[in-house]
Each structure stands twice: as structure tokens, then as C-alpha cells.
Design an enzyme around this catalytic site. Sequence first.
Site, mmCIF file in Angstrom:
data_model
loop_
_atom_site.group_PDB
_atom_site.id
_atom_site.type_symbol
_atom_site.label_atom_id
_atom_site.label_comp_id
_atom_site.label_asym_id
_atom_site.label_seq_id
_atom_site.Cartn_x
_atom_site.Cartn_y
_atom_site.Cartn_z
ATOM 1 N N ASN A 122 32.069 30.488 43.540
ATOM 2 C CA ASN A 122 32.163 29.571 42.407
ATOM 3 C C ASN A 122 31.597 30.117 41.096
ATOM 4 O O ASN A 122 31.989 29.683 40.012
ATOM 5 C CB ASN A 122 31.444 28.260 42.731
ATOM 6 N N HIS B 278 47.904 27.940 40.430
ATOM 7 C CA HIS B 278 47.651 29.232 39.786
ATOM 8 C C HIS B 278 48.606 29.492 38.622
ATOM 9 O O HIS B 278 48.554 30.559 38.009
ATOM 10 C CB HIS B 278 47.783 30.363 40.806
#
Length: 340
Positions: free
Chosen positions: A107, A206
Site C-alpha cells: 500500500n 487499471h
Amino acid sequence: MRSRKLTCASINFIVVLLSQSVHSQLQVGFYGNSCSLAEFIVKDEVRNSFFRDQGVTAGLVRLHFHDCFVRVSKRAKLLIHVTLGCDASVLIDSTPSNKAEKDSPANNPSLRGFEVIDNAKARLEAICKGLVSCADIVAFAARDSVELTGGLSYGVPAGRRDGKISLASETLTDLPPPSFNVDQLTKFFSNKGFTQEEMVTLSGAHTIGRSHCTSFSNRLYNFNGTTNQDPSLDAIYASQLKQQCPQGNTNPNLVVPMDPSSPAITDAGYYTNILANRGLFTSDQTLMTNAATANQVSQNARSTMLWRSKFAAAMVKMGQLDVLMGNGGEIRSNCRVINS
């Protein structure tokens, strides 16, 4: 043996009922009476941030995904493990005694948009103190981000509560790495309750945003013992990526757009890229190695509206991954800190 089978069947039945019960309590327009401006305020904050930085929308969609797919706990009475997703655990800051999700390698530094959630929460606390959960704010912000970038808007069932646990270690098993192949992706999403087609659909996220060079540089310089460059990667595209991500570069913040042709538009460009062998990650291009997923890639590439519709439905489903409800969790006053 028969008794054991009946016991397992009973457990599965109970799990289904629990899941259905939780989902049935989430409601579109949940804050209509208690805090009517909730969704408007979140959208206003997302829009303001988008005008300053168009890339923040991709960050907010990714934030929602990483929130929903992480947090595994044990329901002792059933002796099974279930995912408690979409509980805003990804927003919690680390402390000296605990490394939280946001600071895991999966992350940090890739996640962004935390300040948008903070701003929306501060405004909501000022007019609706203790009513709107951080988990719902994340879900609203993801929807608004999809809409602002040209995707279809959708109603967000709300009523989630916030979790009290955030562990960086859980991201190691609950988030799919960019190196996964199609079989690994299919199994991963299946374990979360998604079909293979929904996996392909959600991978289309994406189409917006950017990636750090470190997430795919192995495809350019150190693919395997036989070849340095991934042979499934279009040669011209690979050359462009090498210019943007030079070998040996130590800058961890170097990024490239995931869909160079339309990095800030939620369209089917992601699938068109894959058909041209220009999927940025192994987990993108691998969709062409399976007949069923390759067919879905082709279908989505031919019809942006079809994919946008499926994507909206998949986002709604993802947003309901075993959320905390009722007396579970809490409504955090500060999304970064568990209530004292």
C-alpha cells in the site's frame, strides 16, 4: 461421515444467511433522513480534489479495493474464517505498537486520496456528528471517482460501520500482486466470492491511474533466466517503458500511466492495450493466456458501455464484502484513529 457432512452443510447455510442478512441491511440512500447531505459532501470533496489533480480519482478507487479485500478474522462459534472487508481499516494510521495496512509494501507509497476522505469526514462531523462511517465515505468516493472519469454512476448501498483492527501483515495474503497469472487471479477472486468474469471486469480499473516502475520493471530487465524482457510485452511499448523507467534507477516514486492513451478516463482502453500486448503488469497480460478470459477481454474492448455497466455492478458487489453492521465496529470520528 454422514453427520460430518450435515454439520458442514449447516455451517455453509448459516454463512449464506449471515451474508444475505448483512447485505439486506445496506441501503441506497441510507443517510437520506439522518444526514441528507452526506453523499453530496463526499462528491464535492472528490470533485474539488479532481480539479486539482486528476490522478486522485484512480487513487480513491484503489483505496476502496484495498479496503474491501483486507481484514480476516475468526468467527469462533462457526470455527471458520471470513473476510471483513470495506471497514475503512486501510485508513487507520500506524502506532508505535502496530504497523497498519496503509504502511505495508502493498500500500505504501502506492495508495493515495487519504486527504479527500479526511476532508469529507471533517465536514460531515461538523453537521452530522457520529453518523457517517468512514467505510461509507470510501465507498461513495470510489463511485464518485468512477463517474467523474467517465464511468457509469451507480447507487451505493450504505450503512457500513468502521473496523477497529488494521494489520499490515494481512495485506500480504489478501491483496493480489501484479505478478499473478490468470489461474492465481481466478482462485484469489473466487475465494472472495467473485466469478472469473467479475475478476476480468474489476481488472479494468487499471484503465485509470499510474503505477510505480518497481511494480513491473522485472518484465523489462530481469524476466527470467532465459530472457531479460518479457516476450509477451509489445517491443515498442517495452522500449517506451524503459525510457520512463531506466534500469538501475533508485527513485521509488517514479511512475507511469497504466493506460497511456487515456490515463484519466474510465474507458475500455485497458482491454484494447491487452489485445495489443500492452498490458502493463503480468496480471494484466495474463488474461490473454486463457480462452475464457481472452474472450472477455475482446468483448470489453469492443464495447466500452458493456464494460462500464459490468464494472458498476461489480463495484457494488465488492462494496458489500462482509461489511460490519449493527453493533459491529464503530463510527470513527477521525478516520485515521480508532475511537478512544
